[in-house]
Each structure stands twice: as structure tokens, then as C-alpha cells.
Design an enzyme around this catalytic site. Sequence first.
Site, PDB file in Angstrom:
ATOM      1  N   GLU A   1      -2.854   7.947  -3.837  1.00  0.00           N
ATOM      2  CA  GLU A   1      -3.365   7.390  -5.078  1.00  0.00           C
ATOM      3  C   GLU A   1      -4.706   8.022  -5.471  1.00  0.00           C
ATOM      4  O   GLU A   1      -5.541   8.189  -4.582  1.00  0.00           O
ATOM      5  CB  GLU A   1      -3.583   5.888  -4.817  1.00  0.00           C
ATOM      6  CG  GLU A   1      -3.154   5.002  -5.930  1.00  0.00           C
ATOM      7  CD  GLU A   1      -3.080   3.554  -5.474  1.00  0.00           C
ATOM      8  OE1 GLU A   1      -2.177   3.231  -4.679  1.00  0.00           O
ATOM      9  OE2 GLU A   1      -3.941   2.789  -5.904  1.00  0.00           O
TER      10      GLU A   1
ATOM     11  N   ARG B   1       0.866  -1.166   0.000  1.00  0.00           N
ATOM     12  CA  ARG B   1       0.000   0.000   0.000  1.00  0.00           C
ATOM     13  C   ARG B   1       0.904   1.217   0.000  1.00  0.00           C
ATOM     14  O   ARG B   1       1.980   1.198   0.616  1.00  0.00           O
ATOM     15  CB  ARG B   1      -0.917   0.032   1.243  1.00  0.00           C
ATOM     16  CG  ARG B   1      -2.111  -0.907   1.153  1.00  0.00           C
ATOM     17  CD  ARG B   1      -3.147  -0.437   0.139  1.00  0.00           C
ATOM     18  NE  ARG B   1      -4.304  -1.315   0.032  1.00  0.00           N
ATOM     19  CZ  ARG B   1      -4.455  -2.280  -0.877  1.00  0.00           C
ATOM     20  NH1 ARG B   1      -3.499  -2.522  -1.761  1.00  0.00           N
ATOM     21  NH2 ARG B   1      -5.564  -3.002  -0.917  1.00  0.00           N
TER      22      ARG B   1
ATOM     23  N   HIS C   1      -1.304   0.581 -10.094  1.00  0.00           N
ATOM     24  CA  HIS C   1      -1.941  -0.390  -9.192  1.00  0.00           C
ATOM     25  C   HIS C   1      -2.488  -1.597  -9.971  1.00  0.00           C
ATOM     26  O   HIS C   1      -3.686  -1.876  -9.965  1.00  0.00           O
ATOM     27  CB  HIS C   1      -3.060   0.284  -8.374  1.00  0.00           C
ATOM     28  CG  HIS C   1      -3.335  -0.414  -7.082  1.00  0.00           C
ATOM     29  ND1 HIS C   1      -3.636   0.242  -5.912  1.00  0.00           N
ATOM     30  CD2 HIS C   1      -3.362  -1.736  -6.772  1.00  0.00           C
ATOM     31  CE1 HIS C   1      -3.834  -0.637  -4.947  1.00  0.00           C
ATOM     32  NE2 HIS C   1      -3.673  -1.857  -5.445  1.00  0.00           N
TER      33      HIS C   1
HETATM   34  P1  NAP Z   1      -1.036 -11.579   4.468  1.00  0.00           P
HETATM   35  O1  NAP Z   1      -1.017 -13.003   4.031  1.00  0.00           O
HETATM   36  O2  NAP Z   1      -1.852 -11.174   5.646  1.00  0.00           O
HETATM   37  O3  NAP Z   1       0.488 -11.137   4.688  1.00  0.00           O
HETATM   38  C1  NAP Z   1       0.887  -9.995   5.339  1.00  0.00           C
HETATM   39  C2  NAP Z   1       2.185 -10.303   6.086  1.00  0.00           C
HETATM   40  O4  NAP Z   1       2.708  -9.112   6.645  1.00  0.00           O
HETATM   41  C3  NAP Z   1       1.985 -11.302   7.210  1.00  0.00           C
HETATM   42  O5  NAP Z   1       2.952 -12.337   7.096  1.00  0.00           O
HETATM   43  C4  NAP Z   1       2.206 -10.454   8.465  1.00  0.00           C
HETATM   44  O6  NAP Z   1       2.753 -11.308   9.459  1.00  0.00           O
HETATM   45  C5  NAP Z   1       3.154  -9.384   7.967  1.00  0.00           C
HETATM   46  N1  NAP Z   1       3.093  -8.155   8.741  1.00  0.00           N
HETATM   47  C6  NAP Z   1       1.985  -7.472   9.116  1.00  0.00           C
HETATM   48  N2  NAP Z   1       2.339  -6.364   9.800  1.00  0.00           N
HETATM   49  C7  NAP Z   1       3.692  -6.362   9.838  1.00  0.00           C
HETATM   50  C8  NAP Z   1       4.650  -5.484  10.415  1.00  0.00           C
HETATM   51  N3  NAP Z   1       4.272  -4.393  11.084  1.00  0.00           N
HETATM   52  N4  NAP Z   1       5.951  -5.790  10.285  1.00  0.00           N
HETATM   53  C9  NAP Z   1       6.351  -6.892   9.620  1.00  0.00           C
HETATM   54  N5  NAP Z   1       5.486  -7.764   9.042  1.00  0.00           N
HETATM   55  C10 NAP Z   1       4.172  -7.497   9.171  1.00  0.00           C
HETATM   56  O7  NAP Z   1      -1.522 -10.643   3.284  1.00  0.00           O
HETATM   57  P2  NAP Z   1      -1.297 -10.845   1.709  1.00  0.00           P
HETATM   58  O8  NAP Z   1      -2.438 -11.581   1.129  1.00  0.00           O
HETATM   59  O9  NAP Z   1       0.086 -11.341   1.483  1.00  0.00           O
HETATM   60  O10 NAP Z   1      -1.439  -9.322   1.230  1.00  0.00           O
HETATM   61  C11 NAP Z   1      -0.550  -8.334   1.714  1.00  0.00           C
HETATM   62  C12 NAP Z   1      -1.003  -6.953   1.284  1.00  0.00           C
HETATM   63  O11 NAP Z   1      -0.713  -6.763  -0.094  1.00  0.00           O
HETATM   64  C13 NAP Z   1      -2.509  -6.692   1.367  1.00  0.00           C
HETATM   65  O12 NAP Z   1      -2.913  -6.365   2.673  1.00  0.00           O
HETATM   66  C14 NAP Z   1      -2.723  -5.559   0.376  1.00  0.00           C
HETATM   67  O13 NAP Z   1      -2.665  -4.306   1.015  1.00  0.00           O
HETATM   68  C15 NAP Z   1      -1.529  -5.696  -0.566  1.00  0.00           C
HETATM   69  N6  NAP Z   1      -1.995  -6.056  -1.928  1.00  0.00           N
HETATM   70  C16 NAP Z   1      -1.687  -5.235  -2.966  1.00  0.00           C
HETATM   71  C17 NAP Z   1      -2.126  -5.551  -4.247  1.00  0.00           C
HETATM   72  C18 NAP Z   1      -1.832  -4.673  -5.428  1.00  0.00           C
HETATM   73  O14 NAP Z   1      -2.657  -4.635  -6.332  1.00  0.00           O
HETATM   74  N7  NAP Z   1      -0.691  -4.012  -5.481  1.00  0.00           N
HETATM   75  C19 NAP Z   1      -2.873  -6.723  -4.459  1.00  0.00           C
HETATM   76  C20 NAP Z   1      -3.149  -7.541  -3.375  1.00  0.00           C
HETATM   77  C21 NAP Z   1      -2.705  -7.199  -2.105  1.00  0.00           C
HETATM   78  P3  NAP Z   1       2.806 -10.911  10.997  1.00  0.00           P
HETATM   79  O15 NAP Z   1       1.444 -10.352  11.322  1.00  0.00           O
HETATM   80  O16 NAP Z   1       3.144 -12.165  11.703  1.00  0.00           O
HETATM   81  O17 NAP Z   1       3.889  -9.897  11.082  1.00  0.00           O
END
Ligand code: NAP
Length: 317
Positions: A266, A237, A284
Amino acid sequence: MKELYITRPMPEKVLAAARDRFSVTLRTQNTPLKKGEMRAALVLYDVVMPTLGDLFTAEVFEGMSDARCRLLANFGVGYNHIDVAAARAAGIAVTNTPGAVTEATADIALMLMLMSARRAGEGERLVRAGKWTGWNPTQMLGLHLGGKTCGIVGMGRIGQAIARRAHFGLGMEVMYHNRSAKALDMPARQIASLEALMEQSDVVVLAVPGGTETRHMIGAAQLAAMRPHAHLINIARGDVVDEAALIAALQAGQIAGAGLDVYEHEPAVPEALRQMENVTLLPHLGTAALDVREEMGMMALANAIAHLEGRALPNAV
Ligand code: NAP
């Protein structure tokens, strides 16, 4: 039939499936909902399917405990645009669409890694401008990623999909920063300190969720830890990165380049970023493929249907 409000135009397959089970009202604009529209939607419909940009702040949920809507079935995995605690306090559940977006978003991260490291945008602009004077041994030398280190911040679903591509596809070593430990099916080293990860990586990729906890997680201090040949990639994000600090780091030559799919304000993209040849800018595109968007829609609908049938929500957040 229960009333479903969909806040953006959707792929036909999703609309057809929605109309099978709900009386659907489709908003035909592609702009974020205004506050008044959000409050009206909560009052008028049983389920609302919002998405990125629809800012459901605590204020929107004020006085909504008796509103008709009991579920926000978000279209997308990221839900930092919804104040989930405030929704819950008003008795409104929130679901998302994890998994459906993982591989496609990891692909975009790899594309940005390669484009940034190998100067693809700059090269393409050179050819298009008719300014390419031909191959030579020292022309446009970039960073070869094989054997280099990829540092992933946020080793969740998307982070791990990026790690697999970087390791098995590009031959990179992978290290990651994540709060909890992860059981991985590939070699990767967890690094407790974010700054140490930034310092040791040739490419840093951000894949944490957005929201208050990760806002400006990457600022001047973290960027200063990176080495001058390193690249920063953000598919998470926009506000995970302090954009002003990133511009300053790029302008000072503290890092070699950046590849961005998301922006702090954005769709506004600062002129300074648009002017720099070593910055790759995508609008995006993470999940922008028809089958991915169809799967996201079907997943959001599966949650709406579970709610309709009084079953446990498959993807409650
Ligand atoms: P996810 O499976 O929940 O993975 C997020 C990871 O980040 C988890 O392993 C979490 O583990 C870690 N995390 C959270 N807070 C943290 C912190 N403060 N420090 C270090 N690590 C942290 O989510 P995902 O499905 O991979 O998606 C991730 C994000 O990608 C989404 O939330 C979305 O905003 C973004 N996204 C962007 C697009 C795009 O079009 N560009 C598309 C899809 C998703 P811990 O909680 O154990 O730390």
C-alpha cells in the site's frame, strides 16, 4: 505541559482536545514518518501518536531506553507497523484504539461482499462509459448472497460485526476460523482447518490482525481450496494475502472475484488487479468517516492522558 507529537493532520475535535491537555506538535504531511523523524520524535516528545504507515521497527527503538517518549498512543486498532516487543524492551508502552473502528470497518466488508458478488464496480463502470445497452434477463448475473455461506477468518471484534451483518442482514450462514473458541450471540460454526473453511465458503472475509504470524496466511494453496464461484474479501491487512498468488488465482478463474480494502504494498496496487473487472478496489476506507476518526483520536488521547496522570493505560497492547 507535556509534549505530544501527532504524526498526521487530524479532525479538529481531536486537535482541540489534545491542545487542552498537551503542548501539541502537529506534523502536517500525510506521508509515513521516515526513520530519522521517528527517532527524533522519541527523543523530543513525551508521547507520540503514530498511525498506519509509521514503521516503528526494532531499529528505531535502538538506544531509546532513556529517550523522553514513554508512550506510543497509536491512532488505529491495527499496530503491526510497530515492533511492540522492541518498544517494550526500550521501556516504551504502546496503546491502540479497539472498538472505535469495529462497526464502520464491518460496513466496508459488507459493501465489498455485495459489490464483488453483485458486480457493482463493473456495472458502474459500464454505465459511466455509456456502454449499457439496457436490462435483459441474463445481463451481468452475479452471486446472490442470501442463503449462501460466509466464511470469516479472524472472529474478533470486526469479524463478529461482519458475521452479524451477514447473518441477520443478508440471511447468510456463517462459519469462521479462529485460533481460540469464541462465545457468540448468534449461530456460527467454528472450522478448525483454514482450507476447509475456504472450500466450504461462498464468500471468504479476512479479519485477522496483520503481522508476522498472519503474513501470507492466504496463499496459493488456500486460494486453490476455494470454489470457482467464490469471492475473497480482505479488510484486514494487505500482506495477509499473497497478492501475486491472488492475481494468479483470479487470472486462472480459480475464484470468481475479490474485494480489497488493503494491499500488500500500500498504496501501490498492482496493474493486474486494476485491470480485472471482477476485482473491487477501495483505498483503505475501513474507518474513513469523520465521527469514527474522531472517536479513534479521542481514544488515543484517553490513553495519552492516562499515561500523563500515571493511571493504567485503557488500551495497552
Ligand atoms: P481483534 O478483535 O483482535 O480480532 C482479531 C481476531 O483474529 C481474533 O479473534 C483472533 O483470535 C484472530 N486471529 C489472530 N491471529 C489469528 C490466526 N493466525 N489465525 C486465525 N485467527 C487469528 O481485532 P479487530 O478489532 O477485529 O481488528 C482486526 C484487524 O482488522 C486489525 O488488527 C486491523 O489490522 C484490521 N483493520 C482494518 C481496517 C481497515 O480500515 N480496513 C480497520 C480496522 C481494523 P485468536 O487470537 O484467538 O485466534
